[in-house]
Design a protein around this motif. Structure first.
Motif, mmCIF file in Angstrom:
data_model
loop_
_atom_site.group_PDB
_atom_site.id
_atom_site.type_symbol
_atom_site.label_atom_id
_atom_site.label_comp_id
_atom_site.label_asym_id
_atom_site.label_seq_id
_atom_site.Cartn_x
_atom_site.Cartn_y
_atom_site.Cartn_z
ATOM 1 N N MET A 193 7.948 -6.458 -3.814
ATOM 2 C CA MET A 193 8.966 -5.488 -3.408
ATOM 3 C C MET A 193 8.284 -4.160 -3.118
ATOM 4 S SD MET A 193 12.095 -6.126 -6.114
ATOM 5 C CE MET A 193 13.095 -4.895 -5.275
ATOM 6 N N PHE A 194 8.669 -3.530 -2.025
ATOM 7 C CA PHE A 194 8.168 -2.215 -1.671
ATOM 8 C C PHE A 194 9.354 -1.250 -1.681
ATOM 9 C CE2 PHE A 194 5.277 -5.319 0.043
ATOM 10 C CZ PHE A 194 4.025 -4.786 -0.213
ATOM 11 N N VAL A 195 9.395 -0.379 -2.681
ATOM 12 C CA VAL A 195 10.543 0.520 -2.831
ATOM 13 C C VAL A 195 10.152 1.910 -2.370
ATOM 14 C CG1 VAL A 195 11.559 -0.823 -4.696
ATOM 15 C CG2 VAL A 195 9.997 1.025 -5.256
ATOM 16 N N GLY A 196 11.085 2.561 -1.687
ATOM 17 C CA GLY A 196 10.815 3.865 -1.100
ATOM 18 C C GLY A 196 10.613 4.948 -2.138
ATOM 19 N N LYS A 197 10.101 6.078 -1.684
ATOM 20 C CA LYS A 197 9.859 7.223 -2.552
ATOM 21 C C LYS A 197 11.075 8.139 -2.644
ATOM 22 C CE LYS A 197 5.341 6.632 -3.371
ATOM 23 N NZ LYS A 197 4.726 6.582 -4.719
ATOM 24 N N ASP A 198 12.182 7.754 -2.007
ATOM 25 C CA ASP A 198 13.400 8.553 -2.069
ATOM 26 C C ASP A 198 14.009 8.473 -3.470
ATOM 27 O OD1 ASP A 198 13.859 5.797 -1.514
ATOM 28 O OD2 ASP A 198 15.946 6.254 -1.052
#
Length: 221
Positions: A193-198
């Motif tokens: 999983m690649f989760v955003g930095k938001d």
């Protein structure tokens, strides 16, 4: 074909999810990059500070269509209350509900059998766990190893893979790479999983292995 077998928000208490909920759309692609279908992920407030999470998949290969619906009702701490699955794989149809409470989870197949197993005080189904993961990452933590419930229990162990650039649409974005190792009674799965930095820690890209190769879910901006 199983694309998400084990992963597959009160407001102040749940950092990592927009206050008003959210609705996200994903493209599902073959290992070759060709489109397979789409997925939709939704979070909305329910009554008594509870949350409802929904996941929907619509995909197809020649002669075989997949239409899966998952609905999770949780309390404010993302502890599961109920988890519903409606699966349509080709001509096969399945409906199932897991009810959580009092240290037990009751699994019932519509038109079929019923079973009960012991669970911890706060247990999470696979969909609730995705949101719990986002909450923990937003707080700078990786969730500890724990059972998640998709039918029976699956042990989920997570690793932090550092920051990585991923392509979302036509743009490159920074993301935190999370490896989810899932072990069930007769299977193992390694999901990226690649989760955003938001602030919401939006899942940008998810890579799921299968017998036909690695499928990718990519956020539609």
């Amino acid at each position: 074909m199983k694309l998400l077998p084990a992963f597959l928000f009160t407001i102040a208490a749940f950092a990592g999810v927009p206050n008003a909920g959210e609705e996200l759309q994903y493209n599902i692609t073959w290992p070759s990059g060709l489109s397979l279908g789409e997925g939709r992920l939704k979070a909305s407030k329910a009554e008594n500070a509870n949350w409802t999470f929904e996941l929907q998949f619509d995909a197809a290969v020649p002669g075989f269509a997949v239409a899966d619906r998952y609905t999770s009702l949780t309390n404010a701490e993302t502890c599961s209350l109920t988890f519903d699955k409606e699966l349509s794989h080709g001509k096969r149809r399945t409906q199932e509900r897991i009810t959580f409470g009092d240290g037990t989870a009751t699994r019932e197949t519509i038109g079929g059998g019923k079973s009960t197993l012991k669970i911890p005080q706060c247990a999470r189904d696979a969909l609730a766990f995705v949101y719990h993961l986002r909450q923990e990452v937003a707080a700078g933590r990786i969730p500890k190893s724990q059972n998640v419930y998709y039918g029976g229990p699956y042990q989920a162990t997570l690793e932090y893979g550092g920051t990585q650039r991923v392509k979302v649409g036509d743009a490159m974005e920074n993301a935190d790479r999370i490896i989810v190792n899932v072990r069930g009674p007769a299977s193992e799965l390694r999901i990226e999983m690649f989760v955003g930095k938001d602030a919401s820690r939006t899942p940008l890209v998810v890579k799921v292995p299968s017998t036909m190769g690695e499928f990718t879910l990519e956020l539609v901006r």
